[in-house]
Scaffold this motif. Sequence first.
Motif, mmCIF file in Angstrom:
data_model
loop_
_atom_site.group_PDB
_atom_site.id
_atom_site.type_symbol
_atom_site.label_atom_id
_atom_site.label_comp_id
_atom_site.label_asym_id
_atom_site.label_seq_id
_atom_site.Cartn_x
_atom_site.Cartn_y
_atom_site.Cartn_z
ATOM 1 N N GLY A 115 0.818 -1.207 0.000
ATOM 2 C CA GLY A 115 0.000 0.000 0.000
ATOM 3 C C GLY A 115 0.850 1.255 0.000
ATOM 4 N N HIS A 116 0.187 2.386 -0.010
ATOM 5 C CA HIS A 116 0.882 3.668 -0.063
ATOM 6 C C HIS A 116 1.603 3.951 1.249
ATOM 7 N N VAL A 117 2.648 4.732 1.154
ATOM 8 C CA VAL A 117 3.422 5.081 2.337
ATOM 9 C C VAL A 117 2.520 5.794 3.357
ATOM 10 N N ASP A 118 2.715 5.452 4.613
ATOM 11 C CA ASP A 118 1.957 6.051 5.713
ATOM 12 C C ASP A 118 0.499 5.602 5.814
ATOM 13 N N HIS A 119 0.103 4.653 5.033
ATOM 14 C CA HIS A 119 -1.279 4.192 5.147
ATOM 15 C C HIS A 119 -1.456 3.154 6.249
ATOM 16 N N GLY A 120 -0.329 2.752 6.852
ATOM 17 C CA GLY A 120 -0.444 1.901 8.037
ATOM 18 C C GLY A 120 -0.004 0.460 7.867
ATOM 19 N N LYS A 121 0.851 0.190 6.888
ATOM 20 C CA LYS A 121 1.300 -1.185 6.645
ATOM 21 C C LYS A 121 2.071 -1.732 7.848
ATOM 22 N N THR A 122 3.033 -0.938 8.317
ATOM 23 C CA THR A 122 3.871 -1.393 9.420
ATOM 24 C C THR A 122 3.034 -1.572 10.681
ATOM 25 N N ARG A 123 2.163 -0.606 10.888
ATOM 26 C CA ARG A 123 1.289 -0.649 12.056
ATOM 27 C C ARG A 123 0.407 -1.889 12.016
ATOM 28 N N LEU A 124 -0.084 -2.220 10.843
ATOM 29 C CA LEU A 124 -0.939 -3.397 10.698
ATOM 30 C C LEU A 124 -0.148 -4.669 10.992
ATOM 31 N N VAL A 218 -9.167 -1.483 4.552
ATOM 32 C CA VAL A 218 -9.421 -0.043 4.587
ATOM 33 C C VAL A 218 -9.087 0.411 6.000
ATOM 34 N N ASN A 219 -7.956 1.069 6.128
ATOM 35 C CA ASN A 219 -7.387 1.353 7.449
ATOM 36 C C ASN A 219 -7.744 2.762 7.935
ATOM 37 N N LYS A 220 -7.434 2.995 9.188
ATOM 38 C CA LYS A 220 -7.613 4.302 9.830
ATOM 39 C C LYS A 220 -9.072 4.739 9.876
ATOM 40 N N ILE A 221 -9.962 3.753 10.074
ATOM 41 C CA ILE A 221 -11.372 4.136 10.126
ATOM 42 C C ILE A 221 -11.684 4.923 11.388
ATOM 43 N N ASP A 222 -10.718 4.929 12.341
ATOM 44 C CA ASP A 222 -10.936 5.714 13.563
ATOM 45 C C ASP A 222 -10.696 7.205 13.340
ATOM 46 N N VAL A 223 -10.053 7.540 12.253
ATOM 47 C CA VAL A 223 -9.704 8.939 12.005
ATOM 48 C C VAL A 223 -10.911 9.715 11.491
ATOM 49 N N GLU A 224 -11.026 10.947 11.966
ATOM 50 C CA GLU A 224 -12.127 11.776 11.500
ATOM 51 C C GLU A 224 -11.983 12.037 10.009
ATOM 52 N N ILE A 254 -10.710 -1.485 8.954
ATOM 53 C CA ILE A 254 -9.946 -1.751 10.170
ATOM 54 C C ILE A 254 -9.336 -0.470 10.752
ATOM 55 N N SER A 255 -8.891 -0.610 11.990
ATOM 56 C CA SER A 255 -8.004 0.404 12.539
ATOM 57 C C SER A 255 -6.798 -0.341 13.088
ATOM 58 N N ALA A 256 -5.694 -0.184 12.405
ATOM 59 C CA ALA A 256 -4.480 -0.872 12.847
ATOM 60 C C ALA A 256 -4.047 -0.316 14.194
ATOM 61 N N LYS A 257 -4.292 0.969 14.377
ATOM 62 C CA LYS A 257 -3.867 1.627 15.601
ATOM 63 C C LYS A 257 -4.634 1.099 16.810
ATOM 64 N N GLN A 258 -5.948 0.952 16.650
ATOM 65 C CA GLN A 258 -6.753 0.498 17.783
ATOM 66 C C GLN A 258 -6.969 -1.007 17.773
HETATM 67 P P1 GDP Z 1 3.383 2.572 6.441
HETATM 68 O O1 GDP Z 1 4.264 3.629 5.845
HETATM 69 O O2 GDP Z 1 2.291 2.179 5.511
HETATM 70 O O3 GDP Z 1 4.102 1.414 7.013
HETATM 71 O O4 GDP Z 1 2.618 3.321 7.621
HETATM 72 P P2 GDP Z 1 2.802 3.176 9.197
HETATM 73 O O5 GDP Z 1 2.340 1.865 9.677
HETATM 74 O O6 GDP Z 1 4.168 3.609 9.542
HETATM 75 O O7 GDP Z 1 1.737 4.251 9.682
HETATM 76 C C1 GDP Z 1 1.855 5.618 9.353
HETATM 77 C C2 GDP Z 1 1.228 6.449 10.440
HETATM 78 O O8 GDP Z 1 -0.163 6.227 10.508
HETATM 79 C C3 GDP Z 1 1.786 6.134 11.820
HETATM 80 O O9 GDP Z 1 1.904 7.329 12.541
HETATM 81 C C4 GDP Z 1 0.737 5.230 12.394
HETATM 82 O O10 GDP Z 1 0.703 5.278 13.809
HETATM 83 C C5 GDP Z 1 -0.524 5.795 11.805
HETATM 84 N N1 GDP Z 1 -1.596 4.790 11.709
HETATM 85 C C6 GDP Z 1 -1.488 3.557 11.176
HETATM 86 N N2 GDP Z 1 -2.681 2.924 11.264
HETATM 87 C C7 GDP Z 1 -3.540 3.777 11.856
HETATM 88 C C8 GDP Z 1 -4.926 3.692 12.220
HETATM 89 O O11 GDP Z 1 -5.601 2.696 12.028
HETATM 90 N N3 GDP Z 1 -5.462 4.803 12.801
HETATM 91 C C9 GDP Z 1 -4.735 5.923 13.034
HETATM 92 N N4 GDP Z 1 -5.337 6.943 13.605
HETATM 93 N N5 GDP Z 1 -3.449 6.022 12.712
HETATM 94 C C10 GDP Z 1 -2.851 4.969 12.129
#
Ligand code: GDP
Length: 613
Positions: A115-124, A218-224, A254-258
């Motif tokens: 996926g795109h950078v910062d979309h939450g791959k690592t977090r997931l 579909v990530n970050k559904i917790d974000v406004e 999903i929300s990878a964060k939560q």
């Molecule tokens: P990657 O570049 O795709 O690996 O993205 P990261 O996993 O590093 O995530 C990028 C940023 O988005 C980090 O600051 C994460 O904490 C944040 N993030 C990832 N998943 C979520 C989510 O589900 N909700 C929110 N609010 N933030 C998230």
Amino acid sequence: MQAPSVGGVMLPRGKGETVRLSRGASLTDFAEKINANPASLVQVMFNLGEMVTATQSVSDETLGLLGEEMNYVVQIVSPEEEDRELLESFDIEFGEDEGGEKALMPRPPVVTVMGHVDHGKTRLLDAIRKTNVIAGEAGGITQHIGAYQAATEVNDEERKLTFIDTPGHEAFTAMRARGAKSTDIAILVVAANDGVMPQTVEALNHAKAAEVPIVVAVNKIDVEGADPTKVRGQLTEYGLVAEEYGGDTMFVDISAKQGENIDALLEAVVLTADAALDLRANPDQDAQGIAIEAHLDRGRGAVATVLVQRGTLRVGDTMVVGDAYGRVRAMLDDKGENIKEAGPATPVLVLGLTNVPGAGDNFLVVEEDRTARQIAEKRAARERNAAFAKRTRRVSLEDLDKVLKAGEVQQLNLIIKGDASGSVEALESSLMQLDVGEEVDLRILHRGVGAVTETDIDLATGSDAIVIGFNVRAEGRATQMAEREGVDVRYYSVIYQVIEEIEAALKGMLKPEYEEVELGTAEIREVFRSSKLGNIAGVLIRSGEVRRNTKARVVRDGKVVAENLTIEGLRRFKDDVTEIRDGFEGGINLGNYNDIKVDDVIATYEMREKPRG
Ligand code: GDP
């Protein structure tokens, strides 16, 4: 057609026979196959306008060209084919399960997160690792070995999944480029607050090209402002239609964060795998698979994470991984625990190899140490040839001279050091794909796993190279040395960023290109002779405007009769002016140039720098 002859000696021309040559072969290799003198082939190439030495490895095209000239059909054997033949010569077959249908048992899917950078791959990947450790093994601290296993319940059954722990499609594609299929299924992560972005599309194209089914997270559904519906709509355009819209792609919000809905995502992966793939392997044979990551460990020597694809790998087995080999001294799983054996789809860290293999290298267990060594050595020799061929740029004889004189080929030399062979290779292959045109060339002088060392700086000093440290730092006195020698050492931890910066650097090296822009034309109506100024053209401006001090040429009957002149004087009536617009009359003085006639046209122009795309 005349047979090429050298010094009166006829060359052994073929009768259209096929000659098989491995990629990166030299003229000497060719000569050997057709029983010719290598020097004569050098001469033939020379006559064709290319200067190559007998032992230098040459490109596919050069081999083809030479073949054509000598009346042979040249067949370039790819490294994969060659490897298969190499293994066949030892009576080993790679890539097929032994024992037919009845020997096959279900195995877990191997999953890559893209996926795109910062979309939450690592977090997931972190979220899955934390929350879905395999039952009964909870409590183990996961180690980063390049892949790990998780589990989830689907229809009351515990199902395992193997995750490649390097997010992004670069590594995936680098492996695929080497003929290795590491992944069964891809999770495409799209941030719901950002939507489909360039790398989302890139990732899905790569997955499609590899014919790997996709599950969309579909990530970050917790974000406004998150809009999961919009993501579904956007992806429809790329052929990923959600099940709820009648398509066959599973989308999970999903929300990878939560840690929300992670189980549902894993279930979707399992269900997609069940529906689209037949994931079975024979666990009861000598193990085979691929290396996912490898590095040099200070204490333990070369360590490699391998993914077993079929068979069972055991401590004590003799294995060959790419051009490394050895007896498996110990195996660690993704929790850092010692294990004795690993079956299909299990990633394990292997200790006991002679050197660090590359990501995407295949591995296999063989009976004898000697066989392992021979295979490894043959592969190492082949690698050296192929790498050399890839990095040598051909300059044809025709333009060699010109190029050298003008210094036209600008070259950016790089040395890449990284933390793991997977990332180094992904980086290298992405960089090699950069293309900013003919005049600039990227050369990777050296790449390797480990810290930036004094040797690297030495090499960089000697060849004006930039050193890239990917997730590694300088070691020992390398930093001071680099400072002293003025070597540019850059550190990165995101592949994308390296590519962007290097691309920008390459573009910056391009010499500016100029294009001519016509400014105006003036028709000569009369010629005035002045003893002081020479001939003055009395003109009517026909188009644009004529400006003082701009370049001009004189056109007579459609032909240019003088070039590179300058509008030295410009007058309207008695006044000196800086410009005259079209429709007006005036007087032009072209300095020393006096050969002007009535009806000539004076065209003015300037050179403007062309913007680079
Ligand atoms: P990657 O570049 O795709 O690996 O993205 P990261 O996993 O590093 O995530 C990028 C940023 O988005 C980090 O600051 C994460 O904490 C944040 N993030 C990832 N998943 C979520 C989510 O589900 N909700 C929110 N609010 N933030 C998230």
